[in-house]
Structure formats: structure tokens, C-alpha cells
Design a protein around this motif. Structure first.
Motif, PDB file in Angstrom:
ATOM      1  N   GLU A  27      33.530   2.846   5.719  1.00 11.72           N
ATOM      2  CA  GLU A  27      32.810   3.882   6.449  1.00 11.72           C
ATOM      3  C   GLU A  27      31.588   3.270   7.103  1.00 11.72           C
ATOM      4  OE1 GLU A  27      32.026   7.676   4.750  1.00 11.72           O
ATOM      5  OE2 GLU A  27      33.814   7.590   3.489  1.00 11.72           O
ATOM      6  N   ALA A  28      31.577   3.272   8.408  1.00 11.18           N
ATOM      7  CA  ALA A  28      30.441   2.830   9.203  1.00 11.18           C
ATOM      8  C   ALA A  28      30.140   3.968  10.174  1.00 11.18           C
ATOM      9  CB  ALA A  28      30.782   1.542   9.947  1.00 11.18           C
ATOM     10  N   PRO A  29      28.982   3.969  10.817  1.00  9.68           N
ATOM     11  CA  PRO A  29      28.649   5.080  11.717  1.00  9.68           C
ATOM     12  C   PRO A  29      29.689   5.329  12.810  1.00  9.68           C
ATOM     13  CG  PRO A  29      26.722   3.735  11.323  1.00  9.68           C
ATOM     14  CD  PRO A  29      27.869   3.030  10.676  1.00  9.68           C
ATOM     15  N   ARG A  30      30.312   4.284  13.330  1.00 10.10           N
ATOM     16  CA  ARG A  30      31.270   4.442  14.432  1.00 10.10           C
ATOM     17  C   ARG A  30      32.661   3.910  14.096  1.00 10.10           C
ATOM     18  NH1 ARG A  30      28.832   6.920  19.103  1.00 10.10           N
ATOM     19  NH2 ARG A  30      26.665   7.010  18.515  1.00 10.10           N
ATOM     20  N   ARG A  31      32.941   3.739  12.812  1.00  7.28           N
ATOM     21  CA  ARG A  31      34.237   3.188  12.403  1.00  7.28           C
ATOM     22  C   ARG A  31      34.620   3.714  11.019  1.00  7.28           C
ATOM     23  NH1 ARG A  31      37.600  -0.848  13.649  1.00  7.28           N
ATOM     24  NH2 ARG A  31      38.565  -2.043  11.997  1.00  7.28           N
ATOM     25  N   ARG A  32      35.901   4.042  10.876  1.00 10.74           N
ATOM     26  CA  ARG A  32      36.449   4.451   9.591  1.00 10.74           C
ATOM     27  C   ARG A  32      37.776   3.721   9.395  1.00 10.74           C
ATOM     28  NH1 ARG A  32      32.201   6.675   9.906  1.00 10.74           N
ATOM     29  NH2 ARG A  32      31.630   8.789   9.355  1.00 10.74           N
ATOM     30  N   ARG A  33      38.058   3.391   8.145  1.00  6.15           N
ATOM     31  CA  ARG A  33      39.348   2.790   7.799  1.00  6.15           C
ATOM     32  C   ARG A  33      39.899   3.544   6.601  1.00  6.15           C
ATOM     33  NH1 ARG A  33      38.905  -3.121   7.526  1.00  6.15           N
ATOM     34  NH2 ARG A  33      39.265  -2.903   9.739  1.00  6.15           N
ATOM     35  N   PHE A  34      41.176   3.870   6.680  1.00  9.08           N
ATOM     36  CA  PHE A  34      41.864   4.607   5.633  1.00  9.08           C
ATOM     37  C   PHE A  34      43.100   3.823   5.220  1.00  9.08           C
ATOM     38  CE2 PHE A  34      39.688   7.521   8.437  1.00  9.08           C
ATOM     39  CZ  PHE A  34      38.988   8.329   7.563  1.00  9.08           C
ATOM     40  N   THR A  35      43.382   3.814   3.919  1.00  9.79           N
ATOM     41  CA  THR A  35      44.516   3.069   3.403  1.00  9.79           C
ATOM     42  C   THR A  35      45.304   3.937   2.432  1.00  9.79           C
ATOM     43  OG1 THR A  35      43.238   1.033   3.575  1.00  9.79           O
ATOM     44  CG2 THR A  35      45.194   0.943   2.207  1.00  9.79           C
ATOM     45  N   GLY A  36      46.619   3.766   2.452  1.00  8.06           N
ATOM     46  CA  GLY A  36      47.484   4.492   1.541  1.00  8.06           C
ATOM     47  C   GLY A  36      48.858   3.866   1.500  1.00  8.06           C
ATOM     48  N   PRO A  37      49.804   4.540   0.876  1.00  6.56           N
ATOM     49  CA  PRO A  37      51.158   3.991   0.765  1.00  6.56           C
ATOM     50  C   PRO A  37      51.840   3.766   2.113  1.00  6.56           C
ATOM     51  CG  PRO A  37      50.921   5.949  -0.615  1.00  6.56           C
ATOM     52  CD  PRO A  37      49.665   5.798   0.167  1.00  6.56           C
ATOM     53  N   VAL A  38      51.439   4.516   3.141  1.00  6.61           N
ATOM     54  CA  VAL A  38      52.070   4.362   4.462  1.00  6.61           C
ATOM     55  C   VAL A  38      51.480   3.219   5.269  1.00  6.61           C
ATOM     56  CG1 VAL A  38      52.711   6.789   4.586  1.00  6.61           C
ATOM     57  CG2 VAL A  38      50.554   6.040   5.587  1.00  6.61           C
ATOM     58  N   GLY A  39      50.338   2.681   4.845  1.00 10.69           N
ATOM     59  CA  GLY A  39      49.697   1.587   5.564  1.00 10.69           C
ATOM     60  C   GLY A  39      48.212   1.829   5.748  1.00 10.69           C
ATOM     61  N   GLN A  40      47.664   1.138   6.726  1.00 10.11           N
ATOM     62  CA  GLN A  40      46.227   1.188   6.994  1.00 10.11           C
ATOM     63  C   GLN A  40      46.001   1.715   8.408  1.00 10.11           C
ATOM     64  OE1 GLN A  40      43.775  -2.522   7.687  1.00 10.11           O
ATOM     65  NE2 GLN A  40      43.337  -2.058   5.542  1.00 10.11           N
ATOM     66  N   ILE A  41      45.013   2.605   8.545  1.00  8.31           N
ATOM     67  CA  ILE A  41      44.665   3.177   9.843  1.00  8.31           C
ATOM     68  C   ILE A  41      43.165   3.033  10.035  1.00  8.31           C
ATOM     69  CG2 ILE A  41      44.601   5.262  11.250  1.00  8.31           C
ATOM     70  CD1 ILE A  41      47.075   6.211   9.733  1.00  8.31           C
ATOM     71  N   SER A  42      42.762   2.505  11.188  1.00  7.69           N
ATOM     72  CA  SER A  42      41.349   2.362  11.536  1.00  7.69           C
ATOM     73  C   SER A  42      41.048   3.233  12.747  1.00  7.69           C
ATOM     74  CB  SER A  42      41.018   0.912  11.887  1.00  7.69           C
ATOM     75  OG  SER A  42      41.257   0.075  10.798  1.00  7.69           O
ATOM     76  N   VAL A  43      39.905   3.904  12.704  1.00 14.05           N
ATOM     77  CA  VAL A  43      39.449   4.736  13.812  1.00 14.05           C
ATOM     78  C   VAL A  43      38.078   4.223  14.225  1.00 14.05           C
ATOM     79  CG1 VAL A  43      38.855   7.065  14.575  1.00 14.05           C
ATOM     80  CG2 VAL A  43      40.667   6.738  12.879  1.00 14.05           C
ATOM     81  N   SER A  44      37.903   3.967  15.516  1.00 11.50           N
ATOM     82  CA  SER A  44      36.602   3.533  16.020  1.00 11.50           C
ATOM     83  C   SER A  44      36.259   4.338  17.268  1.00 11.50           C
ATOM     84  CB  SER A  44      36.613   2.035  16.343  1.00 11.50           C
ATOM     85  OG  SER A  44      37.540   1.761  17.362  1.00 11.50           O
ATOM     86  N   VAL A  45      34.967   4.550  17.477  1.00  9.58           N
ATOM     87  CA  VAL A  45      34.504   5.261  18.668  1.00  9.58           C
ATOM     88  C   VAL A  45      33.356   4.495  19.286  1.00  9.58           C
ATOM     89  CG1 VAL A  45      35.182   7.544  17.835  1.00  9.58           C
ATOM     90  CG2 VAL A  45      32.903   6.735  17.383  1.00  9.58           C
ATOM     91  N   GLN A  46      33.235   4.630  20.597  1.00  6.96           N
ATOM     92  CA  GLN A  46      32.080   4.060  21.284  1.00  6.96           C
ATOM     93  C   GLN A  46      31.766   4.919  22.508  1.00  6.96           C
ATOM     94  OE1 GLN A  46      33.087   0.048  22.263  1.00  6.96           O
ATOM     95  NE2 GLN A  46      34.422   0.593  23.935  1.00  6.96           N
ATOM     96  N   ALA A  47      30.476   5.072  22.758  1.00  8.30           N
ATOM     97  CA  ALA A  47      30.044   5.807  23.936  1.00  8.30           C
ATOM     98  C   ALA A  47      30.361   4.959  25.156  1.00  8.30           C
ATOM     99  CB  ALA A  47      28.552   6.097  23.860  1.00  8.30           C
ATOM    100  N   GLU A  48      30.892   5.592  26.180  1.00  8.03           N
ATOM    101  CA  GLU A  48      31.300   4.861  27.364  1.00  8.03           C
ATOM    102  C   GLU A  48      30.909   5.650  28.605  1.00  8.03           C
ATOM    103  OE1 GLU A  48      35.548   4.652  28.619  1.00  8.03           O
ATOM    104  OE2 GLU A  48      35.270   2.570  28.037  1.00  8.03           O
ATOM    105  N   GLY A  49      30.164   5.058  29.471  1.00  8.06           N
ATOM    106  CA  GLY A  49      29.821   5.696  30.729  1.00  8.06           C
ATOM    107  C   GLY A  49      28.906   6.895  30.605  1.00  8.06           C
ATOM    108  N   GLY A  50      28.198   7.025  29.508  1.00  8.08           N
ATOM    109  CA  GLY A  50      27.230   8.095  29.358  1.00  8.08           C
ATOM    110  C   GLY A  50      27.795   9.375  28.794  1.00  8.08           C
ATOM    111  N   HIS A  51      28.891   9.883  29.334  1.00  4.59           N
ATOM    112  CA  HIS A  51      29.411  11.161  28.857  1.00  4.59           C
ATOM    113  C   HIS A  51      30.847  11.067  28.320  1.00  4.59           C
ATOM    114  CE1 HIS A  51      30.487  10.839  33.083  1.00  4.59           C
ATOM    115  NE2 HIS A  51      31.507  11.629  32.832  1.00  4.59           N
ATOM    116  N   TYR A  52      31.392   9.888  28.262  1.00  5.26           N
ATOM    117  CA  TYR A  52      32.719   9.696  27.695  1.00  5.26           C
ATOM    118  C   TYR A  52      32.626   9.032  26.331  1.00  5.26           C
ATOM    119  CZ  TYR A  52      35.065  10.655  32.126  1.00  5.26           C
ATOM    120  OH  TYR A  52      35.533  11.253  33.256  1.00  5.26           O
ATOM    121  N   THR A  53      33.611   9.290  25.505  1.00  4.82           N
ATOM    122  CA  THR A  53      33.759   8.616  24.220  1.00  4.82           C
ATOM    123  C   THR A  53      35.111   7.928  24.238  1.00  4.82           C
ATOM    124  OG1 THR A  53      32.454  10.295  23.081  1.00  4.82           O
ATOM    125  CG2 THR A  53      33.877   8.927  21.725  1.00  4.82           C
TER     126      THR A  53
END
Length: 96
Positions: free
Chosen positions: A31-57
Motif C-alpha cells: 500500500e502506497a499513496p498511488r499504488r496497491r498490490r493484491f495477492t491471492g490464489p488467482v495471482g497478483q494484481i497491481s493498481v497504480s494511478v498518476q495525475a496526467e495533464g492536470g485533469h486526467y488520471t
């Protein structure tokens, strides 16, 4: 597999939705401010976000599994649910 989605949703709202969506299915391992990683029997999933162009994510979702795996389907379903956050009239039609 890596997937990207550009949205107007605030990064904090995306991270809150990731916690709610994946947290009930997989165990959080990072768990980081702009990143999450989840793990389980199905595998690993990472989610990341970043501000882009002022009003886009820019939202990135990455799995450590090949395409059409259960982790891959969860990642695609999460991105579809984000689309409904931004546009409530959107109907998810995929089988994932």
C-alpha cells in the motif's frame, strides 16, 4: 498483462475503489499513496494511478498471469467498474 485507462476520476477515489473491489477477493500486500498490490490464489494484481495533464488520471492495472486468467478477468472487471463511476449510464457487457 498490463491495462491502462484514462479517466477524470480523482486518484484517491480510484485507490478507494481498488481497496473495496480487490480487498474482498485478494489480500493486500503493498500500500502506497498511488499504488496497491493484491495477492491471492488467482495471482497478483497491481493498481497504480498518476495525475496526467492536470485533469486526467492515468490508471494502470497489471497482473502476473497470462491473458484470460482469473486475475486478468478481475483486472478488466475493475476497469469496467471505474468506467461506471465516471459515467453511471454505462452498462458493463463483458463476461468478465
Amino acid at each position: 498483462m498490463k491495462y491502462y485507462h484514462r479517466s477524470h476520476i480523482a486518484p484517491d477515489a480510484v485507490m478507494a475503489r481498488a481497496n473495496a473491489f480487490f480487498g474482498s477477493r485478494l489480500a493486500p500486500t503493498e500500500e502506497a499513496p498511488r499504488r496497491r498490490r493484491f495477492t491471492g490464489p488467482v495471482g497478483q494484481i497491481s493498481v497504480s494511478v498518476q495525475a496526467e495533464g492536470g485533469h486526467y488520471t492515468l490508471i494502470g492495472v497489471e497482473t502476473n498471469q497470462p491473458g484470460e486468467s482469473e486475475a486478468d478477468r478481475l483486472a478488466k472487471r475493475f476497469l469496467a467498474e471505474l468506467h461506471t463511476m465516471e459515467e453511471p449510464a454505462y452498462q458493463v457487457r463483458g463476461a468478465y
